[in-house]
Design a protein around this motif. Sequence first.
Motif, mmCIF file in Angstrom:
data_model
loop_
_atom_site.group_PDB
_atom_site.id
_atom_site.type_symbol
_atom_site.label_atom_id
_atom_site.label_comp_id
_atom_site.label_asym_id
_atom_site.label_seq_id
_atom_site.Cartn_x
_atom_site.Cartn_y
_atom_site.Cartn_z
ATOM 1 N N GLY A 121 72.945 13.134 34.178
ATOM 2 C CA GLY A 121 73.016 11.803 34.763
ATOM 3 C C GLY A 121 71.889 11.469 35.723
ATOM 4 N N VAL A 122 70.874 12.348 35.827
ATOM 5 C CA VAL A 122 69.729 12.087 36.691
ATOM 6 C C VAL A 122 68.501 11.836 35.815
ATOM 7 N N GLU A 123 67.764 10.771 36.142
ATOM 8 C CA GLU A 123 66.526 10.415 35.442
ATOM 9 C C GLU A 123 65.385 10.463 36.455
ATOM 10 N N THR A 124 64.351 11.238 36.164
ATOM 11 C CA THR A 124 63.228 11.357 37.092
ATOM 12 C C THR A 124 62.043 10.522 36.628
ATOM 13 N N HIS A 125 61.410 9.883 37.611
ATOM 14 C CA HIS A 125 60.184 9.113 37.404
ATOM 15 C C HIS A 125 59.099 9.808 38.211
ATOM 16 N N LEU A 126 58.067 10.291 37.546
ATOM 17 C CA LEU A 126 57.050 11.131 38.177
ATOM 18 C C LEU A 126 55.723 10.419 38.326
ATOM 19 N N VAL A 127 55.100 10.636 39.510
ATOM 20 C CA VAL A 127 53.725 10.197 39.752
ATOM 21 C C VAL A 127 52.976 11.384 40.355
ATOM 22 N N ILE A 128 51.825 11.717 39.775
ATOM 23 C CA ILE A 128 50.990 12.824 40.257
ATOM 24 C C ILE A 128 49.638 12.260 40.676
ATOM 25 N N SER A 129 49.220 12.574 41.898
ATOM 26 C CA SER A 129 47.894 12.125 42.346
ATOM 27 C C SER A 129 46.818 12.986 41.680
ATOM 28 N N ASP A 130 45.582 12.497 41.719
ATOM 29 C CA ASP A 130 44.474 13.266 41.140
ATOM 30 C C ASP A 130 44.309 14.598 41.862
ATOM 31 N N ALA A 131 44.402 14.582 43.190
ATOM 32 C CA ALA A 131 44.267 15.818 43.953
ATOM 33 C C ALA A 131 45.392 16.799 43.620
ATOM 34 N N ALA A 132 46.578 16.278 43.320
ATOM 35 C CA ALA A 132 47.705 17.145 42.969
ATOM 36 C C ALA A 132 47.443 17.902 41.676
ATOM 37 N N SER A 133 46.721 17.299 40.749
ATOM 38 C CA SER A 133 46.393 18.000 39.496
ATOM 39 C C SER A 133 45.634 19.289 39.790
ATOM 40 N N LEU A 134 44.725 19.223 40.747
ATOM 41 C CA LEU A 134 43.949 20.407 41.130
ATOM 42 C C LEU A 134 44.843 21.438 41.819
ATOM 43 N N THR A 135 45.696 20.966 42.722
ATOM 44 C CA THR A 135 46.571 21.878 43.467
ATOM 45 C C THR A 135 47.587 22.542 42.539
ATOM 46 N N LEU A 136 48.121 21.792 41.598
ATOM 47 C CA LEU A 136 49.072 22.362 40.636
ATOM 48 C C LEU A 136 48.429 23.511 39.868
ATOM 49 N N HIS A 137 47.203 23.311 39.437
ATOM 50 C CA HIS A 137 46.502 24.353 38.691
ATOM 51 C C HIS A 137 46.209 25.561 39.585
ATOM 52 N N GLN A 138 45.739 25.295 40.803
ATOM 53 C CA GLN A 138 45.352 26.356 41.733
ATOM 54 C C GLN A 138 46.551 27.178 42.196
ATOM 55 N N GLU A 139 47.649 26.502 42.552
ATOM 56 C CA GLU A 139 48.773 27.192 43.190
ATOM 57 C C GLU A 139 49.831 27.719 42.219
ATOM 58 N N VAL A 140 50.105 26.981 41.171
ATOM 59 C CA VAL A 140 51.177 27.415 40.267
ATOM 60 C C VAL A 140 50.717 27.627 38.831
ATOM 61 N N GLY A 141 49.418 27.448 38.586
ATOM 62 C CA GLY A 141 48.869 27.733 37.264
ATOM 63 C C GLY A 141 49.327 26.784 36.181
ATOM 64 N N LEU A 142 49.668 25.550 36.552
ATOM 65 C CA LEU A 142 50.129 24.574 35.571
ATOM 66 C C LEU A 142 49.133 23.436 35.424
ATOM 67 N N GLN A 143 49.039 22.924 34.210
ATOM 68 C CA GLN A 143 48.246 21.735 33.954
ATOM 69 C C GLN A 143 49.124 20.509 34.206
ATOM 70 N N ARG A 144 48.487 19.399 34.423
ATOM 71 C CA ARG A 144 49.202 18.139 34.665
ATOM 72 C C ARG A 144 50.239 17.871 33.568
ATOM 73 N N ARG A 145 49.852 18.053 32.323
ATOM 74 C CA ARG A 145 50.756 17.765 31.200
ATOM 75 C C ARG A 145 51.996 18.658 31.222
ATOM 76 N N ASP A 146 51.845 19.902 31.721
ATOM 77 C CA ASP A 146 53.003 20.805 31.820
ATOM 78 C C ASP A 146 54.031 20.256 32.798
ATOM 79 N N VAL A 147 53.552 19.723 33.908
ATOM 80 C CA VAL A 147 54.445 19.173 34.927
ATOM 81 C C VAL A 147 55.023 17.843 34.456
ATOM 82 N N GLU A 148 54.203 17.030 33.821
ATOM 83 C CA GLU A 148 54.694 15.748 33.303
ATOM 84 C C GLU A 148 55.824 15.955 32.295
ATOM 85 N N ALA A 149 55.791 17.053 31.551
ATOM 86 C CA ALA A 149 56.842 17.344 30.564
ATOM 87 C C ALA A 149 58.204 17.590 31.214
ATOM 88 N N LEU A 150 58.224 17.868 32.514
ATOM 89 C CA LEU A 150 59.485 18.095 33.224
ATOM 90 C C LEU A 150 60.191 16.806 33.607
#
Length: 195
Positions: free
Chosen positions: A34-63
Amino acid sequence: MADPRPRRIVVAITGATGAVYGVRLLERLRAIPGVETHLVISDAASLTLHQEVGLQRRDVEALAHVVHKNREIGASIASGSFQTDGMVVAPCSMKTLAAVAHGISDNLIARAADVILKERRRLVLMVRETPFNLAHLRNMTAVTEMGGIVFPPLPSFYNKPGSIAEMVDHTVARVIDLLGIENDLAPRWGGMKDA
């Protein structure tokens, strides 16, 4: 009559350290019916996601259930007429905090936060910086006075976490609690135990 629409939660991830909080929040909200998530990722977050958790933007968007681009000012979440139940910025950079505190809606993250505040909905900013300077503190005060919740992701130790993942889960569980959504992600405080 029951509201047939899902509980819509906006999740924004900015470039501050702590990208794991946004990822784990998305994972946990995805698992709650019953929960629907709407996601927004900043450009800087794409870099941090890769650096800190080893994920690409598309991997996170799939969640997420719905993904919006940060430059997409005409997105549904940019209007108060689109009903949402809250927003979490996880993590929240000092730049985003300042934009929210001063009503500078020059991107979708800031505009969506502004909408949440003006519609008197729940806004949680997981601010990440240390130490704070006076501008940071004043911006946090301004957001709090507007009805937002400033929630630095500080670990707690009373539950005796055995890993970083447990510390992250405990913090994310508290954020989900603030959204008024039931969860069992982390143990609840049961009172002091005898030595």
